[in-house]
Design an enzyme around this catalytic site. Structure first.
Site, PDB file in Angstrom:
ATOM      1  N   ASN A 108       0.816  -1.263   0.037  1.00  9.79           N
ATOM      2  CA  ASN A 108      -0.055   0.064  -0.049  1.00  9.79           C
ATOM      3  C   ASN A 108       1.095   0.990  -0.207  1.00  9.79           C
ATOM      4  O   ASN A 108       1.650   1.344   1.027  1.00  9.79           O
ATOM      5  CB  ASN A 108      -0.874   0.165   1.138  1.00  9.79           C
TER       6      ASN A 108
ATOM      7  N   ASP B  75      -0.324   4.608  -0.150  1.00 10.07           N
ATOM      8  CA  ASP B  75      -0.887   5.771   0.202  1.00 10.07           C
ATOM      9  C   ASP B  75       0.148   6.726   0.822  1.00 10.07           C
ATOM     10  O   ASP B  75      -0.075   7.898   0.670  1.00 10.07           O
ATOM     11  CB  ASP B  75      -1.981   5.477   1.420  1.00 10.07           C
ATOM     12  N   HIS B  76       0.846   6.207   1.789  1.00  5.24           N
ATOM     13  CA  HIS B  76       1.622   7.366   2.734  1.00  5.24           C
ATOM     14  C   HIS B  76       2.688   7.903   2.231  1.00  5.24           C
ATOM     15  O   HIS B  76       3.387   8.786   2.379  1.00  5.24           O
ATOM     16  CB  HIS B  76       1.940   6.712   4.076  1.00  5.24           C
TER      17      HIS B  76
ATOM     18  N   ARG C  13       3.684  18.827   1.509  1.00  4.99           N
ATOM     19  CA  ARG C  13       4.389  20.140   0.679  1.00  4.99           C
ATOM     20  C   ARG C  13       3.621  20.643  -0.426  1.00  4.99           C
ATOM     21  O   ARG C  13       3.930  21.452  -1.121  1.00  4.99           O
ATOM     22  CB  ARG C  13       6.019  19.826   0.458  1.00  4.99           C
TER      23      ARG C  13
ATOM     24  N   HIS D 152      -5.655   3.650  -1.668  1.00  5.40           N
ATOM     25  CA  HIS D 152      -7.130   4.065  -1.224  1.00  5.40           C
ATOM     26  C   HIS D 152      -6.936   5.600  -1.542  1.00  5.40           C
ATOM     27  O   HIS D 152      -6.645   6.369  -1.205  1.00  5.40           O
ATOM     28  CB  HIS D 152      -6.994   4.071   0.236  1.00  5.40           C
TER      29      HIS D 152
ATOM     30  N   ARG E  12      -9.468   8.286  -1.036  1.00  5.44           N
ATOM     31  CA  ARG E  12     -10.325   8.767   0.142  1.00  5.44           C
ATOM     32  C   ARG E  12     -11.072   9.881  -0.587  1.00  5.44           C
ATOM     33  O   ARG E  12     -10.556  10.438  -1.543  1.00  5.44           O
ATOM     34  CB  ARG E  12      -9.434   9.283   1.195  1.00  5.44           C
TER      35      ARG E  12
ATOM     36  N   ARG F  15      -6.972  12.727   0.861  1.00  2.00           N
ATOM     37  CA  ARG F  15      -5.782  13.306   1.829  1.00  2.00           C
ATOM     38  C   ARG F  15      -4.495  12.879   1.355  1.00  2.00           C
ATOM     39  O   ARG F  15      -3.555  13.222   1.656  1.00  2.00           O
ATOM     40  CB  ARG F  15      -6.213  12.874   3.146  1.00  2.00           C
ATOM     41  N   HIS F  16      -4.330  11.629   0.612  1.00  5.27           N
ATOM     42  CA  HIS F  16      -2.989  10.984   0.017  1.00  5.27           C
ATOM     43  C   HIS F  16      -3.388  11.139  -1.320  1.00  5.27           C
ATOM     44  O   HIS F  16      -2.811  11.578  -2.191  1.00  5.27           O
ATOM     45  CB  HIS F  16      -2.603   9.916   1.067  1.00  5.27           C
TER      46      HIS F  16
ATOM     47  N   GLU G 255      -8.726   0.598  -3.003  1.00  8.67           N
ATOM     48  CA  GLU G 255      -9.513   0.841  -1.945  1.00  8.67           C
ATOM     49  C   GLU G 255     -10.505   2.001  -2.098  1.00  8.67           C
ATOM     50  O   GLU G 255     -10.006   3.189  -2.361  1.00  8.67           O
ATOM     51  CB  GLU G 255      -8.706   1.094  -0.727  1.00  8.67           C
TER      52      GLU G 255
ATOM     53  N   THR H 298      -6.955   6.618  10.219  1.00 11.22           N
ATOM     54  CA  THR H 298      -6.773   5.595   9.154  1.00 11.22           C
ATOM     55  C   THR H 298      -8.220   4.882   9.439  1.00 11.22           C
ATOM     56  O   THR H 298      -9.227   5.196  10.181  1.00 11.22           O
ATOM     57  CB  THR H 298      -5.656   4.680   9.466  1.00 11.22           C
ATOM     58  N   THR H 299      -8.297   3.487   8.316  1.00 11.78           N
ATOM     59  CA  THR H 299      -9.325   2.876   8.376  1.00 11.78           C
ATOM     60  C   THR H 299      -9.559   2.091   9.793  1.00 11.78           C
ATOM     61  O   THR H 299      -8.961   1.195   9.855  1.00 11.78           O
ATOM     62  CB  THR H 299      -9.586   2.206   7.217  1.00 11.78           C
TER      63      THR H 299
ATOM     64  N   GLU I  66     -11.130  -9.098   3.206  1.00  4.66           N
ATOM     65  CA  GLU I  66      -9.789  -8.742   3.885  1.00  4.66           C
ATOM     66  C   GLU I  66     -10.269  -8.647   5.465  1.00  4.66           C
ATOM     67  O   GLU I  66     -10.905  -7.721   5.740  1.00  4.66           O
ATOM     68  CB  GLU I  66      -9.267  -7.602   3.375  1.00  4.66           C
TER      69      GLU I  66
ATOM     70  N   HIS J 207      -3.623  -4.203   7.900  1.00  2.00           N
ATOM     71  CA  HIS J 207      -3.805  -3.007   8.434  1.00  2.00           C
ATOM     72  C   HIS J 207      -2.690  -3.342   9.686  1.00  2.00           C
ATOM     73  O   HIS J 207      -3.103  -4.138  10.533  1.00  2.00           O
ATOM     74  CB  HIS J 207      -5.153  -2.801   9.156  1.00  2.00           C
ATOM     75  N   GLY J 208      -1.792  -2.503   9.677  1.00  2.00           N
ATOM     76  CA  GLY J 208      -1.073  -2.372  10.903  1.00  2.00           C
ATOM     77  C   GLY J 208       0.124  -3.296  11.062  1.00  2.00           C
ATOM     78  O   GLY J 208       0.828  -3.212  11.918  1.00  2.00           O
TER      79      GLY J 208
ATOM     80  N   HIS K  95       1.793   1.331   5.891  1.00  2.00           N
ATOM     81  CA  HIS K  95       2.203   2.383   6.753  1.00  2.00           C
ATOM     82  C   HIS K  95       3.607   1.965   7.508  1.00  2.00           C
ATOM     83  O   HIS K  95       4.619   2.765   7.217  1.00  2.00           O
ATOM     84  CB  HIS K  95       1.366   2.409   8.009  1.00  2.00           C
TER      85      HIS K  95
HETATM   86  N1  PXP Z   1      -5.870  -2.998   3.896  1.00  2.00           N
HETATM   87  C1  PXP Z   1      -6.923  -2.252   4.009  1.00  2.00           C
HETATM   88  C2  PXP Z   1      -8.415  -2.567   3.694  1.00  2.00           C
HETATM   89  C3  PXP Z   1      -6.537  -0.708   4.587  1.00  2.00           C
HETATM   90  O1  PXP Z   1      -7.555   0.120   4.449  1.00  2.00           O
HETATM   91  C4  PXP Z   1      -5.436  -0.482   4.751  1.00  2.00           C
HETATM   92  C5  PXP Z   1      -4.928   0.885   5.332  1.00  2.00           C
HETATM   93  O2  PXP Z   1      -5.395   1.877   4.245  1.00  2.00           O
HETATM   94  C6  PXP Z   1      -4.164  -1.503   4.719  1.00  2.00           C
HETATM   95  C7  PXP Z   1      -4.658  -2.720   4.279  1.00  2.00           C
HETATM   96  C8  PXP Z   1      -2.890  -1.267   4.951  1.00  2.00           C
HETATM   97  O3  PXP Z   1      -2.772  -1.071   6.491  1.00  2.00           O
HETATM   98  P1  PXP Z   1      -1.180  -0.353   6.736  1.00  2.00           P
HETATM   99  O4  PXP Z   1      -1.185   0.925   6.324  1.00  2.00           O
HETATM  100  O5  PXP Z   1      -1.571  -0.094   8.570  1.00  2.00           O
HETATM  101  O6  PXP Z   1      -0.237  -1.133   6.616  1.00  2.00           O
END
Ligand code: PXP
Length: 250
Positions: free
Chosen positions: A13, A15-16, A24, A49, A51, A55-56, A76, A106-107, A157, A200-201, A223
């Site tokens: 992922n 996103d970040h 910036r 994702h 959103r 935001r990202h 996503e 976050t989600t 998921e 996630h996480g 992340h």
């Molecule tokens: N899977 C889903 C469905 C998510 O929404 C996210 C966070 O956007 C992730 C996985 C990845 O989570 P993380 O960024 O905490 O690794």
């Protein structure tokens, strides 16, 4: 024991990378460049994702990803008309339907499929018809899994956030209970014919027990990997995650 279901896929992922870029407001760091590095490092897919508040990831990022990626894009999105129209325009390999609240960082939880079964069934039908694999992001909860199955999702998921938080906060009984629930629900969902992903996480410390569930086909991780990339570089950060996943699976 190698899973009879085969190699565990890693979805990265990005996103970040966009979060840092947007801090910036310019063009760097470029999420598309990160996606290509992730591909070269062995990512089996890229997750992004879009959103509602952008935001990202931006609309242009999604367009760019569709152009440059050789691995599948897992898009996503919240279950809104706007996002459905975007998904139907791009027809990514997979869409993952997630809950979205503007005020959350976050989600934070899984989707309440059981409460919105009718609406979600109608919502995902055109996405499936367009050829997208539809995944639903849910807690390890039998009611939600059964509802996801009934509405016609091909994939679920499982939200691993509660497990990871408990581990990193040293609440090991909670962690083990969350892990047991995910293990049991992975097997249950697989028995219904659903493909099971987890995300996630997840971190280097938490990935192995989840990677060892034989029914899990894919992990989506963002992340932590983007954070590690600051210290190690993105390519070695991803390769280390891949190594830990393969080791746990073996
Ligand atoms: N899977 C889903 C469905 C998510 O929404 C996210 C966070 O956007 C992730 C996985 C990845 O989570 P993380 O960024 O905490 O690794």
């Amino acid at each position: 024991m190698t899973s009879p279901l085969g190699r565990l896929r890693l979805g990265v992922n990005i996103d970040h990378v966009a979060t840092v870029r947007n801090a910036r407001g310019g063009d760097t760091p470029d999420p598309l460049r990160a996606a290509k590095i992730a591909e070269a490092a062995g990512a089996d897919g890229i997750t992004a994702h879009l959103r509602e508040d952008r935001r990202h990831i931006s609309d242009a990022d999604i367009e760019g990803l569709m152009d440059v990626l050789e691995v599948p894009l897992n898009f996503e999105m919240a279950a809104t008309d706007e996002m459905q129209a975007i998904a139907l325009r791009h027809k990514p390999h997979a869409v993952c339907i997630v809950p979205e609240k503007r005020e959350e960082r976050t989600t934070e939880g899984g989707l309440e499929v059981a409460r919105e079964e009718n609406r979600l069934a109608h919502f995902i039908a055109p996405l499936r018809d367009a050829g997208c694999r539809v995944s639903i992001f849910i807690a390890a909860d039998k009611r939600q899994i059964e509802a996801a199955h009934r509405i016609g999702a091909q994939v679920i998921e499982l939200h691993s956030g509660a497990y990871c938080d408990a581990h990193h906060e040293g609440r090991f009984e909670d962690r083990d209970r969350e892990l047991d629930a995910m293990r049991e629900m992975s097997a249950f969902a697989h028995g219904l014919g659903l493909e099971v992903h987890v995300g996630h996480g997840l971190t280097y410390e938490t990935v192995a027990p989840v990677a060892a569930f034989p029914e899990v086909m894919e992990l989506n991780i963002g992340h932590f990997l983007i954070g590690e990339a600051i210290f190690l570089g993105l390519d070695p950060a991803i390769r280390e995650m891949r190594r830990l996943m393969d080791e746990a699976r073996a």
